[in-house]
Design an enzyme around this catalytic site. Structure first.
Site, mmCIF file in Angstrom:
data_model
loop_
_atom_site.group_PDB
_atom_site.id
_atom_site.type_symbol
_atom_site.label_atom_id
_atom_site.label_comp_id
_atom_site.label_asym_id
_atom_site.label_seq_id
_atom_site.Cartn_x
_atom_site.Cartn_y
_atom_site.Cartn_z
ATOM 1 N N GLY A 203 33.327 51.568 42.871
ATOM 2 C CA GLY A 203 33.916 52.599 41.998
ATOM 3 C C GLY A 203 33.059 53.850 41.890
ATOM 4 O O GLY A 203 33.210 54.625 40.948
ATOM 5 N N LYS A 221 29.236 70.095 41.253
ATOM 6 C CA LYS A 221 28.257 69.883 40.181
ATOM 7 C C LYS A 221 27.296 71.069 40.091
ATOM 8 O O LYS A 221 26.898 71.468 38.993
ATOM 9 C CB LYS A 221 27.529 68.566 40.413
ATOM 10 C CG LYS A 221 28.466 67.380 40.165
ATOM 11 C CD LYS A 221 27.963 66.091 40.734
ATOM 12 C CE LYS A 221 28.890 64.936 40.383
ATOM 13 N NZ LYS A 221 28.670 63.731 41.189
HETATM 14 N N1 HSE Z 1 31.808 60.388 43.363
HETATM 15 C C1 HSE Z 1 30.849 60.834 42.407
HETATM 16 C C2 HSE Z 1 29.477 60.398 42.842
HETATM 17 C C3 HSE Z 1 31.208 60.268 41.066
HETATM 18 O O1 HSE Z 1 29.386 59.509 43.681
HETATM 19 O O2 HSE Z 1 28.485 60.933 42.365
HETATM 20 C C4 HSE Z 1 30.417 60.828 39.923
HETATM 21 O O3 HSE Z 1 30.625 62.191 39.737
#
Ligand code: HSE
Length: 348
Positions: A203, A221
């Site tokens: 997940g 980000k």
């Molecule tokens: N897909 C993202 C990661 C989830 O692996 O960091 C968290 O933002």
């Protein structure tokens, strides 16, 4: 006090949040006087449930584990946001980074109606954070998004609240859990495809994992941090970007023999008033603080004028880890609206 929640999007994070709401229900009531009532859940895959008296979350989670939809009649999300009686919109739909839509419109609709909003969706925050915060202020409501960067590890809170008054000139770190997990597994000999599949099963990955491995997620980000730490909006394509899909197990193991580790590093640096941003894999030495950051763990170093370097490390992805960010945002909103400025409970 009862807080009515509308949850839009019920993937990994929604389910992580639901588990936390179940396990902490009594504690929230006694310790925080917060009685959460989920009045609607809607998801493209599972359909829509509306129960103004409150949805029982355990059967919903069981339903999903069995792969059965909630209802056969999905309702348009816009109608739910515009018409239902709720206090907080919890927007957890998958990130669409090109435009941030439709999540951006959903968030605007709820704020326009004077509802608080919590999201973990990076698209709308990357593109529109400053605008959405302005709208929330105008409407006298709260807009929170702790889970968009470093999952529940409190980076946004740290910058916004605890570093208030310090000037930040550089931020760098590991901001994608999936890539760090893949790089760690490949260092142990697992091939790229198997490591990615593993990250998806846990997940960590985005609905489309290309966003992770080609570094789009890290770029989102960076766009969020540019606004939070530097008050600047960076266009998506202004950020130099390179993912990890070109790295092989042989590259990673060769680096290890030479005492180096590959990590996907995001950098934001302000120099002479110009903010430069990039995301790229870097080979870092064994004694570098990021060398020991493994698996889906993330780490960020913040360089400031008053405190030199502050480093925060913790989970960067995962259903409960990100669901926790939403729960924490919810508690903060509840405290803000029910407590007097000196921290006591408002008697109303
Ligand atoms: N897909 C993202 C990661 C989830 O692996 O960091 C968290 O933002």
């Amino acid at each position: 006090m009862t807080t009515r929640l509308l949850i839009v999007g019920f993937g990994n994070v929604g389910r992580g949040l639901a588990r936390l709401l179940i396990s902490r229900s009594q504690w929230l009531k006694t310790a925080e006087q917060l009685d959460c009532r989920v009045i609607s859940i809607t998801d493209l895959r599972y359909g829509t449930i509306v129960q103004p008296e409150g949805i029982s979350l355990e059967p919903v989670l069981q339903h999903i584990e069995q792969g059965t939809p909630f209802s056969t009649q999905p309702q348009p999300t816009e109608n739910l946001i515009r018409q239902l009686d709720y206090d907080v919109l919890i927007e957890l739909t998958p990130t669409r980074l090109e435009t941030g839509e439709p999540a951006h419109s959903y968030i605007r609709m709820a704020l326009e109606r004077g509802r608080h909003v919590i999201t973990t969706n990076k698209g709308p925050v990357a593109h529109h954070l400053l605008e959405l915060e302005r709208l929330a202020r105008e409407k006298g409501v709260h807009f929170r998004y702790e889970g968009t960067v470093l999952a529940g590890t409190p980076l946004i809170n740290l910058i916004r609240n605890h570093l208030a008054g310090a000037t930040i000139h550089k931020i760098e770190g590991i901001v994608n859990g999936t890539c760090n997990y893949i790089l760690t597994r490949m260092a142990a000999g697992m091939d790229y495809t198997a490591a990615l599949k593993d990250a998806q099963e846990k997940g960590y990955a985005e609905a489309d994992p290309t966003a992770d491995v080609e570094a789009w997620d890290a770029v989102a980000k960076v766009m969020i941090l540019a606004q939070v730490a530097f008050g600047q909006k960076l266009p998506l394509h202004s950020i130099s970007r390179q993912g990890i899909s070109g790295l092989t197990v042989a590259d990673i193991q060769q680096a290890l023999r030479e005492g180096h580790h590959w990590r996907l590093i995001a950098t934001l640096q302000q120099q002479d008033g110009i903010l430069e941003a990039s995301v790229a894999p870097q080979k870092i030495p064994q004694d570098h603080p990021f060398a020991s950051v493994t698996g889906a763990t993330n780490a960020i170093a913040i360089y400031t004028d008053c405190l030199s370097r502050i480093t925060i490390t913790g989970p960067g992805a995962g259903p409960v880890e990100t669901g926790f960010a939403v729960l924490n945002d919810l508690i903060h909103i509840h405290r803000k609206i029910t407590r007097t400025p000196n921290g006591n409970h408002n008697p109303r």
